[in-house]
Motif scaffolding. Structure first.
Motif, PDB file in Angstrom:
ATOM      1  N   VAL A  42       0.835  -1.203   0.000  1.00 40.74           N
ATOM      2  CA  VAL A  42       0.000   0.000   0.000  1.00 40.74           C
ATOM      3  C   VAL A  42       0.871   1.255   0.000  1.00 40.74           C
ATOM      4  O   VAL A  42       0.612   2.203  -0.757  1.00 40.74           O
ATOM      5  CB  VAL A  42      -0.985  -0.010   1.191  1.00 40.74           C
ATOM      6  CG1 VAL A  42      -1.648   1.341   1.370  1.00 40.74           C
ATOM      7  CG2 VAL A  42      -2.022  -1.103   0.991  1.00 40.74           C
ATOM      8  N   LYS A  43       1.909   1.263   0.800  1.00 41.84           N
ATOM      9  CA  LYS A  43       2.796   2.421   0.855  1.00 41.84           C
ATOM     10  C   LYS A  43       3.434   2.675  -0.515  1.00 41.84           C
ATOM     11  O   LYS A  43       3.456   3.809  -1.003  1.00 41.84           O
ATOM     12  CB  LYS A  43       3.880   2.190   1.904  1.00 41.84           C
ATOM     13  CG  LYS A  43       4.854   3.326   2.047  1.00 41.84           C
ATOM     14  CD  LYS A  43       5.887   3.024   3.111  1.00 41.84           C
ATOM     15  CE  LYS A  43       6.925   4.125   3.183  1.00 41.84           C
ATOM     16  NZ  LYS A  43       7.978   3.801   4.148  1.00 41.84           N
ATOM     17  N   ALA A  44       3.927   1.628  -1.138  1.00 43.53           N
ATOM     18  CA  ALA A  44       4.572   1.764  -2.445  1.00 43.53           C
ATOM     19  C   ALA A  44       3.580   2.221  -3.514  1.00 43.53           C
ATOM     20  O   ALA A  44       3.882   3.121  -4.309  1.00 43.53           O
ATOM     21  CB  ALA A  44       5.215   0.443  -2.849  1.00 43.53           C
ATOM     22  N   GLU A  45       2.410   1.627  -3.525  1.00 39.74           N
ATOM     23  CA  GLU A  45       1.419   1.961  -4.567  1.00 39.74           C
ATOM     24  C   GLU A  45       0.832   3.352  -4.377  1.00 39.74           C
ATOM     25  O   GLU A  45       0.578   4.047  -5.360  1.00 39.74           O
ATOM     26  CB  GLU A  45       0.334   0.911  -4.630  1.00 39.74           C
ATOM     27  CG  GLU A  45       0.823  -0.428  -5.168  1.00 39.74           C
ATOM     28  CD  GLU A  45       1.513  -0.305  -6.518  1.00 39.74           C
ATOM     29  OE1 GLU A  45       0.945   0.332  -7.450  1.00 39.74           O
ATOM     30  OE2 GLU A  45       2.618  -0.842  -6.662  1.00 39.74           O
ATOM     31  N   LEU A  46       0.604   3.779  -3.149  1.00 41.71           N
ATOM     32  CA  LEU A  46       0.125   5.150  -2.925  1.00 41.71           C
ATOM     33  C   LEU A  46       1.203   6.160  -3.317  1.00 41.71           C
ATOM     34  O   LEU A  46       0.881   7.219  -3.864  1.00 41.71           O
ATOM     35  CB  LEU A  46      -0.295   5.347  -1.474  1.00 41.71           C
ATOM     36  CG  LEU A  46      -1.638   4.727  -1.082  1.00 41.71           C
ATOM     37  CD1 LEU A  46      -1.896   4.932   0.409  1.00 41.71           C
ATOM     38  CD2 LEU A  46      -2.774   5.287  -1.906  1.00 41.71           C
ATOM     39  N   SER A  47       2.445   5.827  -3.063  1.00 41.27           N
ATOM     40  CA  SER A  47       3.540   6.694  -3.458  1.00 41.27           C
ATOM     41  C   SER A  47       3.613   6.794  -4.988  1.00 41.27           C
ATOM     42  O   SER A  47       3.774   7.875  -5.542  1.00 41.27           O
ATOM     43  CB  SER A  47       4.854   6.155  -2.901  1.00 41.27           C
ATOM     44  OG  SER A  47       5.937   6.905  -3.369  1.00 41.27           O
ATOM     45  N   ASN A  48       3.481   5.661  -5.654  1.00 38.47           N
ATOM     46  CA  ASN A  48       3.493   5.648  -7.125  1.00 38.47           C
ATOM     47  C   ASN A  48       2.297   6.427  -7.681  1.00 38.47           C
ATOM     48  O   ASN A  48       2.444   7.154  -8.666  1.00 38.47           O
ATOM     49  CB  ASN A  48       3.475   4.222  -7.653  1.00 38.47           C
ATOM     50  CG  ASN A  48       4.786   3.507  -7.409  1.00 38.47           C
ATOM     51  OD1 ASN A  48       5.805   4.119  -7.130  1.00 38.47           O
ATOM     52  ND2 ASN A  48       4.745   2.190  -7.501  1.00 38.47           N
ATOM     53  N   ALA A  49       1.143   6.268  -7.083  1.00 41.60           N
ATOM     54  CA  ALA A  49      -0.047   6.964  -7.549  1.00 41.60           C
ATOM     55  C   ALA A  49       0.096   8.481  -7.368  1.00 41.60           C
ATOM     56  O   ALA A  49      -0.345   9.256  -8.211  1.00 41.60           O
ATOM     57  CB  ALA A  49      -1.288   6.451  -6.809  1.00 41.60           C
ATOM     58  N   ALA A  50       0.713   8.892  -6.281  1.00 36.27           N
ATOM     59  CA  ALA A  50       0.904  10.325  -6.021  1.00 36.27           C
ATOM     60  C   ALA A  50       1.860  10.939  -7.031  1.00 36.27           C
ATOM     61  O   ALA A  50       1.709  12.104  -7.417  1.00 36.27           O
ATOM     62  CB  ALA A  50       1.425  10.542  -4.614  1.00 36.27           C
ATOM     63  N   ARG A  51       2.835  10.129  -7.486  1.00 38.36           N
ATOM     64  CA  ARG A  51       3.785  10.618  -8.495  1.00 38.36           C
ATOM     65  C   ARG A  51       3.301  10.427  -9.909  1.00 38.36           C
ATOM     66  O   ARG A  51       3.929  10.862 -10.860  1.00 38.36           O
ATOM     67  CB  ARG A  51       5.127   9.903  -8.320  1.00 38.36           C
ATOM     68  CG  ARG A  51       5.867  10.353  -7.053  1.00 38.36           C
ATOM     69  CD  ARG A  51       7.221   9.737  -6.988  1.00 38.36           C
ATOM     70  NE  ARG A  51       7.043   8.336  -6.554  1.00 38.36           N
ATOM     71  CZ  ARG A  51       7.952   7.392  -6.714  1.00 38.36           C
ATOM     72  NH1 ARG A  51       9.078   7.666  -7.309  1.00 38.36           N
ATOM     73  NH2 ARG A  51       7.725   6.179  -6.274  1.00 38.36           N
ATOM     74  N   GLY A  52       2.159   9.713 -10.069  1.00 38.19           N
ATOM     75  CA  GLY A  52       1.589   9.507 -11.390  1.00 38.19           C
ATOM     76  C   GLY A  52       2.199   8.341 -12.125  1.00 38.19           C
ATOM     77  O   GLY A  52       2.108   8.248 -13.348  1.00 38.19           O
ATOM     78  N   ILE A  53       2.835   7.422 -11.409  1.00 43.51           N
ATOM     79  CA  ILE A  53       3.457   6.242 -12.031  1.00 43.51           C
ATOM     80  C   ILE A  53       2.466   5.100 -12.012  1.00 43.51           C
ATOM     81  O   ILE A  53       1.842   4.816 -11.006  1.00 43.51           O
ATOM     82  CB  ILE A  53       4.726   5.827 -11.266  1.00 43.51           C
ATOM     83  CG1 ILE A  53       5.729   6.962 -11.265  1.00 43.51           C
ATOM     84  CG2 ILE A  53       5.326   4.573 -11.875  1.00 43.51           C
ATOM     85  CD1 ILE A  53       6.934   6.711 -10.385  1.00 43.51           C
TER      86      ILE A  53
END
Length: 104
Positions: free
Chosen positions: A92-103
């Motif tokens: 969840v931490k990794a995916e929310l971080s990716n989503a926030a960066r637009g990846i």
């Protein structure tokens, strides 16, 4: 009325520990070093499945949802599916971080 008290009734000795393993004796429990960890491929597969679930759920979450609330919902989703807490939080931490960066 006189009552005779037996001193043996008031002596509190240690509890009966005959069924416990004595200190220093070999235990029937395996040592931590003897426990096996799951194979790496199995862990990778679990991580991949969790990532796919989180990505699919992220597409349906409202964009203006608070970060903490999104984390709670996504970790709860993975917990209900039987994923470990450490796997759930890491994914969840990794995916929310990716989503926030637009990846993707």
């Amino acid at each position: 009325m006189t009552t005779e008290l037996n001193a043996a009734n008031f002596v509190a000795g240690p509890p009966d520990r005959a069924d416990e393993t004595p200190v220093g004796a070999a235990s029937s429990q395996p040592r931590r070093s003897q426990l096996t960890s799951p194979p790496t491929a199995e862990v990778d597969d679990e991580h991949t499945r969790a990532t796919e679930l989180v990505r699919s759920k992220l597409r349906t979450l409202p964009r203006n949802l608070d970060h903490a609330k999104a984390t709670q919902r996504l970790v709860g989703l993975l917990a209900r599916r039987g994923f470990s807490a450490s796997t759930a939080y890491a994914v969840v931490k990794a995916e929310l971080s990716n989503a926030a960066r637009g990846i993707d």
